[in-house]
Design an enzyme around this catalytic site. Sequence first.
Site, PDB file in Angstrom:
ATOM      1  N   ALA A  62       1.788 -27.631 -21.169  1.00  0.00           N
ATOM      2  CA  ALA A  62       2.463 -28.645 -20.387  1.00  0.00           C
ATOM      3  C   ALA A  62       1.966 -28.206 -18.879  1.00  0.00           C
ATOM      4  CB  ALA A  62       4.044 -28.321 -20.383  1.00  0.00           C
ATOM      5  N   GLY A  63       1.857 -26.836 -18.431  1.00  0.00           N
ATOM      6  CA  GLY A  63       1.319 -26.840 -17.176  1.00  0.00           C
ATOM      7  C   GLY A  63      -0.006 -27.301 -17.101  1.00  0.00           C
TER       8      GLY A  63
END
Length: 305
Positions: A253-254
């Site tokens: 997600a990062g």
Amino acid sequence: MAKRILCMGSINIDLTMFMKRMPDVGESVVTDNFATFPGGKGGNQAAVAATLGGEVRYFTKLGDDVFSAELTAGLKARGVDMSRVITLPGDTAGVAMIRVDEQGRNSISFTAGANAKLTPEDVRAHQDAFDGCDILLITMEIQPATVYEAIRVAREKGMTVIIDPSPVPAGGIPADICRMIDYAKPNETEAETLTGVPVRDMESAAVAYEKLAAMGIRTPILSLSDKGAFTVLEGKPIALAPLKVSAIDSTAAGDVFLGAFAASLSRGMAPEACLRFANTAAALSTTRKGAQSSIPSLAEVEAAL
Ligand code: RIB
């Protein structure tokens, strides 16, 4: 005209097991839910940036194993220019072992394989790989000295530097390098390692932001998992609320956040709009399994916005 992005960092194959809960030390947890995904923080960010409208070139070392071939083909299929990747005969791509629990949280251990063999000398010797690019998007799953040399070269060439300081190297990032960074996106743990401030919420994120800015990083952006993200743009604090989604896997997600941020910046969007675009893309990615397999399309991000 869109700016071009040079990506550096690890390209890994992710061996992922989905399980009810993480094992404790010394404990075995059984699952029959296993899959392999193309991953690596650098590979993921390149795939995201290319998928979301960026023009992307990659520079690293890979091996001549099946994983390297598969990962290269996958990135090429997304439009990433892989012509500057150096192949080391007899070597392998990076490999990450990932566990994902029932709440979509993950733990990762990895070995960088040939990616780790990219040296500062290689960066100098191949610095023409930076030519024609305007943005360096780099992550730290390779030798820190190589990352720092790449940042120096990027600055010499007038490029914008965006870094995911993940994992934070022992001893932190040298002061002169911090001053060459335009955007750095640590998560809570990385921000705490870099600043000593335990980051739990927007208030503590603001304190850590000040420390990172005092180190010379032009725009620190703190990502706070399910609590959103925090930064300051032109003196204005920006607390991005998380999108409400049913997360099943937070892996990458990062990376989706930063790849989407770089892609939108390269397309000339204003930094605040880039942040909202990135926040939305990252949230959507948590609703799908895997790293590169979870990247939303441009149409999906725009619809969600
Ligand atoms: O950020 C997620 C990535 O970290 C995974 O794809 C894994 O390869 C590790 O590099």
